[in-house]
Design a protein around this motif. Structure first.
Motif, short mmCIF file in Angstrom:
data_model
loop_
_atom_site.label_atom_id
_atom_site.label_comp_id
_atom_site.label_asym_id
_atom_site.label_seq_id
_atom_site.Cartn_x
_atom_site.Cartn_y
_atom_site.Cartn_z
N ARG A 1 86.14 74.25 70.79
CA ARG A 1 85.98 75.70 70.84
C ARG A 1 84.78 76.18 70.01
O ARG A 1 84.81 77.25 69.41
CB ARG A 1 87.25 76.41 70.38
CG ARG A 1 88.44 76.14 71.29
CD ARG A 1 89.62 77.00 70.94
NE ARG A 1 90.16 76.69 69.64
CZ ARG A 1 91.27 77.25 69.13
NH1 ARG A 1 91.92 78.15 69.82
NH2 ARG A 1 91.70 76.92 67.94
N GLN B 1 89.14 82.19 68.39
CA GLN B 1 89.49 82.81 69.67
C GLN B 1 90.87 83.47 69.63
O GLN B 1 91.79 83.10 70.35
CB GLN B 1 89.43 81.78 70.80
CG GLN B 1 88.03 81.23 71.02
CD GLN B 1 87.96 80.26 72.18
OE1 GLN B 1 88.98 79.92 72.75
NE2 GLN B 1 86.76 79.82 72.51
N GLY B 2 90.99 84.46 68.76
CA GLY B 2 92.21 85.27 68.74
C GLY B 2 93.22 84.87 67.69
O GLY B 2 94.18 85.62 67.44
N ALA C 1 81.84 79.44 71.43
CA ALA C 1 81.80 80.85 71.01
C ALA C 1 80.99 81.01 69.73
O ALA C 1 80.22 81.97 69.59
CB ALA C 1 83.22 81.37 70.81
N GLU D 1 84.87 83.45 65.41
CA GLU D 1 84.65 83.41 66.85
C GLU D 1 85.25 82.13 67.45
O GLU D 1 85.75 82.16 68.58
CB GLU D 1 83.16 83.48 67.15
CG GLU D 1 82.50 84.81 66.80
CD GLU D 1 83.02 85.95 67.63
OE1 GLU D 1 83.36 85.72 68.81
OE2 GLU D 1 83.11 87.08 67.10
N SER D 2 85.17 81.02 66.72
CA SER D 2 85.70 79.76 67.25
C SER D 2 87.22 79.73 67.27
O SER D 2 87.80 78.91 67.99
CB SER D 2 85.17 78.58 66.42
OG SER D 2 85.69 78.62 65.10
#
Length: 308
Positions: A179, A215-216, A182, A212-213
């Motif tokens: 990931r 992801q939520g 991002a 950002e990596s």
């Protein structure tokens, strides 16, 4: 032997030998590929994300702490090599520990022999040569780990990426691991400003790229590690309290932006109402009824008054 048994045996045979060029690291495929090396590079992509950024005076490393289960602690992903060098890894942690120990030994030997710190470029070349040997020996396997080498020497700050294939590249900013795309996208948008960034701005960008990596996922100090090396600042890892304070500051700034936009929209709406001409009672009633209908429709669609 029955026909069904022969068919099952054929399927097993095909599955076992569907790729006869990946059984040995020294065997080339007809397309000119070394599959064992590619598998090692794929192991880097499966590891937790690691990020590096550099300016003229500082280099910042960041990594995501990922535990195997809720009952276990995370594995260490950032290692100190010398006072002026540190590494962040993604991939097989055991291989990363071995390579970081090798780098530490090389720094000690060089310092003992020449009484000066080992240049970053020379160490990276030695590390790449060590990884390349594993691609030409049938009794060895490639190291399944990628390393972001951060350091500071007489020529300035440096950030290198060492690949399991034996290649190495120097970057202004880079991200590896799962990931990490991002984080790369964010770094590609901002990298032109990194060369003149201060220490605090560089750490802020590293934290945002790490976020950002995720992801939520919930971003807090327990899921990331930050390390810094720079002019008059030996390589060290920031404690969790300092990282959490920085995270809280950046999150507050991001949460304060939507109310500011809402306030601007309210001011624009008030100005529009002030400029509107006066209407009759009938028109007002008509507008009120239509406004109720539009408001109901807008409420069902989730739109704001500015969307109408």
């Amino acid at each position: 032997m029955s026909r069904v048994e022969r068919r099952r045996g054929l399927i097993v045979w095909v599955k076992m030998f569907r790729n006869q060029y990946d059984t040995d690291v020294t065997t080339w495929s007809p397309a000119g590929r070394l599959f064992q090396v590619e598998y090692a590079m794929e192991a880097v992509k499966q590891g937790s994300a690691a990020i590096g950024l550099r300016s003229k005076t500082h280099v910042v490393l960041a990594c995501v702490n990922k535990a195997n289960s809720e009952l276990s602690s995370h594995q260490k992903k950032i290692f100190k090599v010398d006072n002026h060098i540190g590494v962040a890894i993604a991939g097989l942690t055991a291989d990363g520990r071995v390579l970081s120990r090798y780098m530490r030994s090389e720094c000690i030997n060089y310092n003992y022999t020449y009484e000066s710190p080992l240049p970053i470029g020379r160490l990276v070349v030695q590390l790449a040569d060590k990884a390349q040997v594993c691609t030409q020996r049938s009794w060895k396997r490639p190291y399944g780990v990628g390393l972001l080498v951060a350091g500071l020497d007489e020529s300035g700050a440096h950030l290198y990426y060492n690949c399991p294939s034996g290649n190495y590249f120097e970057y202004q900013a880079f991200a590896i691991g799962s990931r990490s795309q991002a984080a790369k996208t964010y770094l590609e948008r901002k990298f032109e400003n990194f060369i003149g960034s201060s220490r605090e701005d560089l750490i802020k960008d590293a934290l945002i790229a790490t976020r950002e990596s995720l992801q939520g996922e919930k971003f807090r100090s327990s899921v990331c590690t930050i390390a810094v090396v720079g002019v008059d600042e030996p390589f060290h890892v920031l404690d969790q309290e300092t990282v959490q304070q920085l995270i809280d500051t950046f999150e507050i700034v991001r949460e304060e932006e939507p109310p500011a936009e809402a306030e601007a929209e309210a001011e624009a709406e008030a100005e529009a109402e002030a400029e509107a001409p006066p209407s009759t009672e009938q028109d007002a009633a008509t507008d009120q009824s239509s406004g109720v209908d539009q408001g109901a429709a807008g409420g069902e669609q989730g739109g704001s008054p500015m969307d109408i």
